[in-house]
Scaffold this active site. Structure first.
Site, PDB file in Angstrom:
ATOM      1  CG  HIS A 208     -21.860  25.520 -67.301  1.00  0.00           C
ATOM      2  ND1 HIS A 208     -20.363  25.175 -68.164  1.00  0.00           N
ATOM      3  CD2 HIS A 208     -23.098  24.617 -67.340  1.00  0.00           C
ATOM      4  CE1 HIS A 208     -21.654  24.446 -69.179  1.00  0.00           C
ATOM      5  NE2 HIS A 208     -22.559  23.860 -68.868  1.00  0.00           N
TER       6      HIS A 208
HETATM    7  C1  UD1 Z   1     -27.660  24.008 -68.782  1.00  0.00           C
HETATM    8  C2  UD1 Z   1     -28.149  22.974 -69.523  1.00  0.00           C
HETATM    9  C3  UD1 Z   1     -26.628  22.943 -69.693  1.00  0.00           C
HETATM   10  C4  UD1 Z   1     -26.333  23.969 -70.488  1.00  0.00           C
HETATM   11  C5  UD1 Z   1     -25.911  25.061 -70.069  1.00  0.00           C
HETATM   12  C6  UD1 Z   1     -24.417  25.909 -70.630  1.00  0.00           C
HETATM   13  C7  UD1 Z   1     -29.642  21.555 -68.761  1.00  0.00           C
HETATM   14  C8  UD1 Z   1     -30.265  20.624 -68.327  1.00  0.00           C
HETATM   15  N1  UD1 Z   1     -28.768  21.829 -68.960  1.00  0.00           N
HETATM   16  O1  UD1 Z   1     -26.970  24.454 -67.521  1.00  0.00           O
HETATM   17  O2  UD1 Z   1     -26.967  21.544 -70.764  1.00  0.00           O
HETATM   18  O3  UD1 Z   1     -24.644  23.551 -70.961  1.00  0.00           O
HETATM   19  O4  UD1 Z   1     -27.025  25.228 -69.450  1.00  0.00           O
HETATM   20  O5  UD1 Z   1     -25.588  27.153 -70.026  1.00  0.00           O
HETATM   21  O6  UD1 Z   1     -30.694  22.176 -70.069  1.00  0.00           O
HETATM   22  N2  UD1 Z   1     -29.160  31.058 -63.858  1.00  0.00           N
HETATM   23  C9  UD1 Z   1     -28.658  32.125 -64.585  1.00  0.00           C
HETATM   24  N3  UD1 Z   1     -29.420  33.409 -65.359  1.00  0.00           N
HETATM   25  C10 UD1 Z   1     -30.111  32.246 -65.577  1.00  0.00           C
HETATM   26  C11 UD1 Z   1     -30.028  31.253 -66.159  1.00  0.00           C
HETATM   27  C12 UD1 Z   1     -30.001  30.192 -64.930  1.00  0.00           C
HETATM   28  O7  UD1 Z   1     -28.970  32.690 -63.162  1.00  0.00           O
HETATM   29  O8  UD1 Z   1     -30.064  33.580 -67.268  1.00  0.00           O
HETATM   30  C13 UD1 Z   1     -28.975  30.203 -62.862  1.00  0.00           C
HETATM   31  C14 UD1 Z   1     -30.116  29.569 -61.945  1.00  0.00           C
HETATM   32  O9  UD1 Z   1     -29.425  29.773 -60.727  1.00  0.00           O
HETATM   33  C15 UD1 Z   1     -30.159  28.250 -61.614  1.00  0.00           C
HETATM   34  C16 UD1 Z   1     -28.819  27.892 -62.576  1.00  0.00           C
HETATM   35  O10 UD1 Z   1     -27.938  29.325 -63.285  1.00  0.00           O
HETATM   36  O11 UD1 Z   1     -30.975  27.182 -61.102  1.00  0.00           O
HETATM   37  C17 UD1 Z   1     -28.702  26.910 -63.578  1.00  0.00           C
HETATM   38  O12 UD1 Z   1     -29.735  27.144 -64.987  1.00  0.00           O
HETATM   39  P1  UD1 Z   1     -30.072  26.234 -65.259  1.00  0.00           P
HETATM   40  O13 UD1 Z   1     -30.403  26.996 -67.105  1.00  0.00           O
HETATM   41  O14 UD1 Z   1     -31.021  24.839 -65.054  1.00  0.00           O
HETATM   42  O15 UD1 Z   1     -28.694  25.078 -65.927  1.00  0.00           O
HETATM   43  P2  UD1 Z   1     -27.391  25.200 -66.620  1.00  0.00           P
HETATM   44  O16 UD1 Z   1     -26.515  24.684 -65.622  1.00  0.00           O
HETATM   45  O17 UD1 Z   1     -27.918  27.093 -66.804  1.00  0.00           O
END
Ligand code: UD1
Length: 364
Positions: A208
């Site tokens: 991811h």
């Molecule tokens: C975050 C953490 C990362 C961790 C990962 C585990 C930061 C900088 N990154 O990354 O260290 O390894 O979580 O999962 O804090 N989204 C959804 N549903 C959700 C959450 C996210 O659809 O419940 C999608 C959204 O489009 C979002 C993208 O995933 O923009 C990324 O989510 P985000 O929390 O920004 O970062 P992660 O890649 O999940």
């Protein structure tokens, strides 16, 4: 006050809350109280609620409901919403875990309000500032009052950064507490039947990180390698929402082959069972590098570096790259199916040591 925001945080706070309830006694002799704050960084049922249920976590006392946004927006929104909670609740300590945006944002708020912060999983460094988590780790550790580390290398990193040694305590790996506490339940699950796979005859994949999934040629090449592998051995790949979105945006088709099992994100116990039973794990997750080391399951980490070097030195982990992926897979398949050893203090008792350290810190 205990803070959690994103999926990997939930496994880390579960044993901490239990240890606070079981062992936490204030200097006056009364039981320690806690409040649980969910920042809402992760909000999908499969990324959040499912883990609260499975890990027996209490409902958060406060949910800041920040949701997804750019780093600056998400971080600043968490800060703006967390500050009034601190002003109202006036916690003696705030406990933050891991390295996500929520970890850093809440630490910054506390530093300005002069509320003491304990950071669990302190001192890990990849020395790669292109990773957002590395920025979060550096800022959090610079500001926290108590740095609770999982392994000796983390202590050395903090000492090199000039952090007062009195603040640094080696407590072990909190993820392993959760693993130990849930292992028998995970083993009872019928995860392998669900996917129609057999012990040590499948590969467990999670990817991811933006560096792997946000770049079209990289993600396309990864998927091509996985499809090739799936012809010989089933590949179970529960895809994070970010990965699902990028596969759709880049119009990369998923399977076309019955050996490739691309699924929605899965629960904790399913993931534990897949990690224990896989022939090998291919990942870019921090937690899975550690969990596979605990089970001695070979792990290939698709990253140029890791903030968890002990998993390379003692554990079952090896770094790989797109260029070396195919030959590294061949090498793993030609080797033994259990390798490495479990690092010291990855013993299931880290949460209790964390609570002991917080209570032993002066001015509490
Ligand atoms: C975050 C953490 C990362 C961790 C990962 C585990 C930061 C900088 N990154 O990354 O260290 O390894 O979580 O999962 O804090 N989204 C959804 N549903 C959700 C959450 C996210 O659809 O419940 C999608 C959204 O489009 C979002 C993208 O995933 O923009 C990324 O989510 P985000 O929390 O920004 O970062 P992660 O890649 O999940």
């Amino acid at each position: 006050m205990v803070v959690a925001g994103a999926r990997p945080n939930f496994m880390k706070i579960a044993p901490l809350l239990k240890a606070v309830q079981a062992n936490g006694v204030s200097p006056g002799g009364s039981k320690l109280q806690y409040r649980l704050v969910h920042t809402g960084q992760h909000y999908d049922a499969k990324m959040s609620d499912a883990f609260f249920r499975e890990l027996g976590l209490p409902a958060p006392d406060v949910n800041l409901e920040v949701g997804s946004a750019s780093h600056a927006k998400q971080t600043s929104e968490i800060m703006a919403r967390f500050e009034p909670v601190c002003e109202l609740e006036k916690p003696d300590w705030v406990i933050v875990v891991g390295d996500v945006n929520s970890t850093m944002a809440c630490t910054l708020v506390c530093a300005k309000l002069q509320i003491k912060v304990a950071h669990v999983e302190a001192g890990l460094r990849s020395f790669d500032r292109t990773m957002p988590e590395e920025i979060n780790r550096i800022v959090t550790d610079a500001l926290a009052d108590l740095l609770l580390t999982p392994s000796k290398d983390a202590n050395q990193n903090l000492e090199h950064e000039g952090i007062d040694q009195a603040k640094i305590k080696l407590v072990g790996n909190i993820m392993i507490d959760t693993l130990v506490q849930n292992l028998s339940q995970a083993r009872q699950g019928r995860t392998l039947d669900k996917y129609g796979i057999k012990e040590r005859q499948f590969v467990y994949v999670t990817l991811h990180r933006p560096s792997n999934v946000d770049i079209k040629p990289s993600l396309a090449q990864i998927m091509a390698e996985l499809k090739r592998l799936a012809k010989d051995m089933p590949v179970v790949f529960p895809a994070h929402p970010r990965t699902q979105k990028m596969l759709a945006d880049f119009n990369i088709s998923d399977t076309g082959d019955s050996g490739m099992k691309l699924t929605e994100p899965i629960g904790y116990c399913d993931s534990v069972q897949l990690t224990e039973q896989a022939r090998f794990v291919l990942t870019d997750s921090g937690g899975l590098q550690e969990e596979s080391t605990f089970f001695r399951t070979p792990c290939l980490t698709l990253r140029p570096n890791t903030e968890r070097p002990i998993t390379l030195k003692l554990g079952s982990n090896k770094l790989t790259s797109l260029e070396r992926l195919r030959s590294d897979i061949e090498e793993v398949l030609a080797g033994p199916d259990r390798i490495g050893s479990v690092p010291p203090l990855w013993d299931g008792h880290t949460a209790r040591r964390c609570v002991d350290c917080i209570q032993a810190t002066p001015d509490h």
